[in-house]
Motif scaffolding. Sequence first.
Motif, PDB file in Angstrom:
ATOM      1  N   ASN A 136      -3.718   1.237   1.648  1.00 50.19           N
ATOM      2  CA  ASN A 136      -3.969   2.478   2.385  1.00 50.19           C
ATOM      3  C   ASN A 136      -2.736   2.930   3.152  1.00 50.19           C
ATOM      4  OD1 ASN A 136      -6.547   2.491   1.403  1.00 50.19           O
ATOM      5  ND2 ASN A 136      -7.529   1.875   3.312  1.00 50.19           N
ATOM      6  N   ALA A 137      -2.013   1.974   3.725  1.00 51.02           N
ATOM      7  CA  ALA A 137      -0.771   2.328   4.416  1.00 51.02           C
ATOM      8  C   ALA A 137       0.218   2.959   3.447  1.00 51.02           C
ATOM      9  CB  ALA A 137      -0.164   1.091   5.072  1.00 51.02           C
ATOM     10  N   TYR A 138       0.338   2.370   2.258  1.00 52.16           N
ATOM     11  CA  TYR A 138       1.250   2.926   1.260  1.00 52.16           C
ATOM     12  C   TYR A 138       0.795   4.317   0.826  1.00 52.16           C
ATOM     13  CZ  TYR A 138       4.110   3.520  -2.847  1.00 52.16           C
ATOM     14  OH  TYR A 138       4.998   4.029  -3.753  1.00 52.16           O
ATOM     15  N   PHE A 139      -0.493   4.456   0.554  1.00 57.02           N
ATOM     16  CA  PHE A 139      -1.043   5.735   0.113  1.00 57.02           C
ATOM     17  C   PHE A 139      -0.809   6.827   1.145  1.00 57.02           C
ATOM     18  CE2 PHE A 139      -4.784   8.627  -0.131  1.00 57.02           C
ATOM     19  CZ  PHE A 139      -4.593   9.128  -1.415  1.00 57.02           C
ATOM     20  N   ASN A 140      -1.106   6.523   2.402  1.00 57.39           N
ATOM     21  CA  ASN A 140      -1.015   7.526   3.455  1.00 57.39           C
ATOM     22  C   ASN A 140       0.422   7.874   3.827  1.00 57.39           C
ATOM     23  OD1 ASN A 140      -3.848   7.731   3.773  1.00 57.39           O
ATOM     24  ND2 ASN A 140      -3.859   5.938   5.113  1.00 57.39           N
ATOM     25  N   LEU A 141       1.255   6.858   4.000  1.00 59.79           N
ATOM     26  CA  LEU A 141       2.600   7.081   4.530  1.00 59.79           C
ATOM     27  C   LEU A 141       3.632   7.362   3.442  1.00 59.79           C
ATOM     28  CD1 LEU A 141       2.673   4.280   7.259  1.00 59.79           C
ATOM     29  CD2 LEU A 141       1.916   6.658   7.490  1.00 59.79           C
ATOM     30  N   PRO A 190       6.472  11.563  -9.322  1.00 60.87           N
ATOM     31  CA  PRO A 190       6.182  10.180  -8.969  1.00 60.87           C
ATOM     32  C   PRO A 190       6.272   9.923  -7.471  1.00 60.87           C
ATOM     33  CG  PRO A 190       8.451  10.358  -9.653  1.00 60.87           C
ATOM     34  CD  PRO A 190       7.862  11.741  -9.779  1.00 60.87           C
ATOM     35  N   HIS A 191       5.908   8.704  -7.059  1.00 56.91           N
ATOM     36  CA  HIS A 191       5.941   8.346  -5.643  1.00 56.91           C
ATOM     37  C   HIS A 191       6.709   7.039  -5.484  1.00 56.91           C
ATOM     38  CE1 HIS A 191       2.860  11.392  -5.292  1.00 56.91           C
ATOM     39  NE2 HIS A 191       2.208  10.780  -6.262  1.00 56.91           N
ATOM     40  N   HIS A 192       7.418   6.927  -4.396  1.00 57.55           N
ATOM     41  CA  HIS A 192       8.227   5.736  -4.158  1.00 57.55           C
ATOM     42  C   HIS A 192       8.034   5.273  -2.718  1.00 57.55           C
ATOM     43  CE1 HIS A 192      10.229   6.657  -7.936  1.00 57.55           C
ATOM     44  NE2 HIS A 192      10.410   7.884  -7.495  1.00 57.55           N
ATOM     45  N   GLY A 193       8.066   3.970  -2.529  1.00 61.11           N
ATOM     46  CA  GLY A 193       8.022   3.435  -1.181  1.00 61.11           C
ATOM     47  C   GLY A 193       9.363   3.616  -0.492  1.00 61.11           C
ATOM     48  N   ALA A 194       9.382   3.377   0.803  1.00 59.62           N
ATOM     49  CA  ALA A 194      10.614   3.535   1.563  1.00 59.62           C
ATOM     50  C   ALA A 194      11.603   2.427   1.204  1.00 59.62           C
ATOM     51  CB  ALA A 194      10.304   3.493   3.052  1.00 59.62           C
ATOM     52  N   THR A 266       7.093   0.143   2.854  1.00 56.93           N
ATOM     53  CA  THR A 266       7.682  -0.334   1.607  1.00 56.93           C
ATOM     54  C   THR A 266       6.605  -0.769   0.618  1.00 56.93           C
ATOM     55  OG1 THR A 266       7.848  -2.632   2.349  1.00 56.93           O
ATOM     56  CG2 THR A 266       9.682  -1.162   2.911  1.00 56.93           C
ATOM     57  N   ARG A 267       6.974  -0.830  -0.643  1.00 54.22           N
ATOM     58  CA  ARG A 267       6.038  -1.265  -1.677  1.00 54.22           C
ATOM     59  C   ARG A 267       5.587  -2.708  -1.464  1.00 54.22           C
ATOM     60  NH1 ARG A 267       4.607   1.473  -6.059  1.00 54.22           N
ATOM     61  NH2 ARG A 267       5.714   3.371  -6.663  1.00 54.22           N
ATOM     62  N   TYR A 271       5.906  -2.131   7.287  1.00 55.61           N
ATOM     63  CA  TYR A 271       6.169  -0.892   8.045  1.00 55.61           C
ATOM     64  C   TYR A 271       7.632  -0.900   8.478  1.00 55.61           C
ATOM     65  CZ  TYR A 271       1.118  -0.081   8.680  1.00 55.61           C
ATOM     66  OH  TYR A 271      -0.220   0.148   8.487  1.00 55.61           O
ATOM     67  N   LEU A 272       8.272   0.243   8.374  1.00 55.80           N
ATOM     68  CA  LEU A 272       9.610   0.422   8.937  1.00 55.80           C
ATOM     69  C   LEU A 272       9.454   1.133  10.270  1.00 55.80           C
ATOM     70  CD1 LEU A 272      11.660   1.559   5.815  1.00 55.80           C
ATOM     71  CD2 LEU A 272      11.176  -0.758   6.616  1.00 55.80           C
ATOM     72  N   VAL A 273      10.030   0.553  11.314  1.00 57.44           N
ATOM     73  CA  VAL A 273       9.887   1.092  12.666  1.00 57.44           C
ATOM     74  C   VAL A 273      11.259   1.255  13.290  1.00 57.44           C
ATOM     75  CG1 VAL A 273       8.842   0.743  14.931  1.00 57.44           C
ATOM     76  CG2 VAL A 273       7.656  -0.082  12.889  1.00 57.44           C
TER      77      VAL A 273
END
Length: 279
Positions: A136-141, A190-194, A266-267, A271-273
Amino acid sequence: MSELVEAAVAASDLAQRRSGVAIRELSQETEFRAACDLLDRVWRPPAGSPLITMALLRGFEHSGSYVVGAYESDRLLGVCIGFLAKAGLHSHIAGVEARARGRTIGFALKVHQRAWSLERAITKVTWTYDPLVSRNAYFNLAKLGAVAQEYLPDFYGEMDDGVNKGQGSDRMLVGWDLTASAVAEGCLPPHHGAALPPDAVAGLDADANGLPVLGPLDAPCLTIRIPADIEALRAERPGAAQAWRSALRDTLGGLLAEGAAVTGFTRDGRYLVERKAEG
């Protein structure tokens, strides 16, 4: 119709076709009852305590809020409900039938929600999610481009449904700026993580036993790891799951309360803060 709205509607149509569903607003009692039943199957509340009632859905729909279902022919496979709020629209709950997961129906619902909102001159949507659920974190952010706004400890109090029982109800409040270019781009693949910054310091990580390990929290850029599958961990090792809840509340919750910002996810579940520069 503005170019922004036209593009949002086109993205919604594409997402529905790719998921094999048609999304439409609900207006009949039978549709409301079917939506309530679907949500109960997803969350498994105690008998006699429905997650949401038909009467409440009727009130939301009649007042102009967002009450929709995703259909394959005449089969209801997904539901999304939001109500009008000070920020614009608050998306309260969404659920997809277990047999239909993996078909990006949840994504189609959110892209439809964006188009529906923009058609009504609503430019921001908020919602909450459990910050321990990695997908969910990946989907939302990362996928939708929502922005973490606030960590809310035990937001709903003690919950007794099959998904949340015994685990507390910490939530992350996110805001979705429907006019942002990153959000528009996120509504199309497409979608990519940070990417992981080279100077990032692990503020929360996992040890060899899968338990949380606290690190320094005073670095300008931090990573905060969460388990790959907290739901499985809750079933198999509830004590470990509780340890992660406490650790995330102390680290991520504490950082946001101090003014730090979540800048990505990230995939591999971090979380990156970033702390705000002083001065």
